[in-house]
Write an enzyme that holds these catalytic residues in place. Sequence first.
Site, short mmCIF file in Angstrom:
data_model
loop_
_atom_site.label_atom_id
_atom_site.label_comp_id
_atom_site.label_asym_id
_atom_site.label_seq_id
_atom_site.Cartn_x
_atom_site.Cartn_y
_atom_site.Cartn_z
CG HIS A 168 35.45 12.94 22.45
ND1 HIS A 168 35.36 11.67 22.97
CD2 HIS A 168 35.37 13.79 23.49
CE1 HIS A 168 35.24 11.76 24.27
NE2 HIS A 168 35.24 13.05 24.63
CD GLU A 175 35.17 8.96 20.99
OE1 GLU A 175 33.93 8.87 20.99
OE2 GLU A 175 35.83 9.27 21.98
CG ASN A 228 30.01 18.64 -18.33
OD1 ASN A 228 29.37 17.78 -18.91
ND2 ASN A 228 30.69 19.58 -18.94
#
Lengths: 694, 174
Positions: free
Chosen positions: A46, A68, A411
């Site tokens: 918001h 929203e 990795n």
Amino acid sequence: MSVDLSQFVPSFLEESFEGLELMESSLLNLDAGDNETIHSIFRAAHSIKGGAGTFGFNNVTEFTHLVETLLDEIRDGRREITPKDTELLLVAVDCMRLLIEAARDDADYDENKVSETTRLLELTLEMKTPSSDSEMVDIETDTKKPAGKIWHITFIPEHHLVQTGNDPLLLFNALADLGELTLKAKTDLIPPIAEMDATELYISWELSLISEASEADIREVFEWVEDECTLEIVSTELSPEPVEPNASSDIAPTSDSELSISPIASAIEKPANAVQAAEKSDKNKTKSKQDVGSIRVGVDKVDSLINLMGELVITQSMLSELGNDFEISKLEKLKSGLDQLLQNTKELQESVMKIRMLPISFAFNRFPRLVHDLSIKTGKEMNLVIRGEQTELDKTVMEQIGDPLVHLVRNAVDHGIESSDIRVANGKPKSGTITLDAYHQGGNIIIEISDDGGGINREAVLSKAIEKGLVDSNATLSDSQVFDLLFEPGFSTAKEISDISGRGVGMDVVKRNIQSLGGRIQVESEPGKGSKFKVNLPLTLAILDGQLVRVGTEVYIIPLITIVESLQAKAEFINKVSGDMTLYRLREDNVPVIPIYQLFDLPADTKDVNNALLVVVEADGQKVGLMVDDLLAQQQVVIKSLKDNYQQVEGISGATILGDGSVAMIIDVPGMIEMAIERAQEKQNEHTLDGALV
Amino acid sequence: MDIQALAKDIPAEGEYSLEGIDFITSGKQYLTFLLGDEQYAVDILCVEEIRSWEQPTVIPNAPKYVKGVINMRGIIVPIIDLRLKFKVCDAIYNEFTVVIVLTVELDEHTRTIGFVVDAVSDVLNAEDNEIKKSPYFGGCVPQAYIDGLINVGTKVVTLLNVETLQLIEKHKVD
């Protein structure tokens, strides 16, 4: 009245990025029914929307509005949050980041991604809306349907309406009392901000009111402003059979079935993009951070600085008082004053350094998302455990360690953790665990990236190294020596190149990056139990613990972190090999001796290795003994660049200023070893040339 | 005109002092110095400070004319001996040896280097049209360093290009 809004844009951006980070981490930790978290996510979205609206970043506003709306439905309990929604919201957060970054840099963004996400959001919202509509209308038909008419009201106030003390909001509140009110503001009359008069009202409204009130009742509300506005009131009877909801519920099933496939498909597809986008935005982020070069500092740190400043001022005034009419009898007082000054300066130095220190959570907080995305992508189940995130690290080091860490985590996911069925077969918990740990150890910071995966296959690494000609086939190597081979350029044991770790950069780049920060990396691994990468970093780049040594008339500084030990060379341990290579037997190791004076072309006191002082240093796993004339003090030195006014010097990483104001060079140990090897090769080439001539 | 004589006529402070400075700064000013008995000049606006000689810290494996680095209020400043670099005379270091520290902005980055010379001699006023092109008849100083020649009385002063002087790469090639 015009305010230059642009001055507030940087802080809006900073807050927005923080908001996005909050949204992201909250989404990752979201449990069903956790309203508090949903609320905080909603609030973040918001305020981004609000800010973007203020600064005219319309695409951000529009996009965030959708996010929203979705969040609002979840917040109000109108929608159960599903993993699919979470995934979509994460992608949406990425899009918001893209849009805000584009707005910041005034650059283009990945429109496909945004429009695709917009479409998905709209679909997700609509998917819910028809049913909720019908529910709502159902309720209405039950309770409010006999309630009368829908009133369509067009309310166009004159610009000076508010100047007469009338507030449209009060009017609308009054209308809302009469029934169910929906508002639509028309903003097309708003002039450009420069021409705008803040005391005037440029908005008009379309209102619809479901109410049993009569037209007169409604007109009464507008009684006070009748002369100052254009008012149109039209009514339609509310039809007892709600046509619209039916129509939409007719459409709903088809779109539903279509929808139920596409969001899943894209949810699977998305993370791949998301990873890339996250990567991209990470890069941009570091870039922008470097550009702005700002730092957020806790107030307590600034407070302590101010306190120290106060003390320093007191000491200073005391000393100057003392200096005004100084007699020899006051010598003691002067001494204690100077001691105090020393104390103050020391504390001040520490506090100033602390300002550059940030908790490592700044580098760690991107990993939950990364592991989350990678987990979906690889289909492996895994948890991420983060420890010691409050450990503080210099900002510059932090910025540069981010990428190597990402690589190490990737990795660990790709090579470390096994797939669930293999894990279960080996009697391990189904989901793997990756642990990030940071802690201090004697002036350094250690970051450990460990996984409970299958460990590194020693034999595979070794055979690959032999195949590549890095190691002799009958050499016996210790485990750590074997694991160090992983950092050789172009070394990969992965059978297939995956786009998670491969990516053209190998562990050699990781190692180089860490080394350029003056750090080290070590690998530990146990077959079947997992592996651990241990990154050892200096706390800060600006200051280094150094050993001062003397060679001839010059003083050099050897970084303490590289020093293994210092010793007086004993004649019996010195071996001359192949004519002119000097080796020193240090327990089981044969350490090559590098006379600094020869490499740097200096006059020196000691030119004979016998009884010479050797400082044994290690870099890249290679130990060498640096021959020096004298060991002096150990002290912290501030690193100054030689490049600024001169250029890079081989074997030297920088310079510093000693207590007496003179300049001393800081030895670049890896560079020096390289230099010695080059020299040796040149010599050998000369030999072979001579040989050829003869 | 002799600068010393001028300096006496100018009020050191007070409301007339500004006029005096206006009067002497017609045209550009150059700091002239000696290498052996030859006169050279550099733009005075680039001169950061003039220091006496102090033994700098040696830079390993640097060319002979790079004497080392010194600490100038926290900045590491390399010292280059112009006499050795231009091979115009012998380099003697004593209490009269002077280091002229020059600062130039290059590609948004300031560079500061100190140059060892035999003595600083004068401040020279010269209009642009007084600077003549240097004929190319050999000589030790590479053309790239020379901006032109200025005639002063019967003598000639070589005007050096400060920016080229700051380029370490140039120093390396020579």
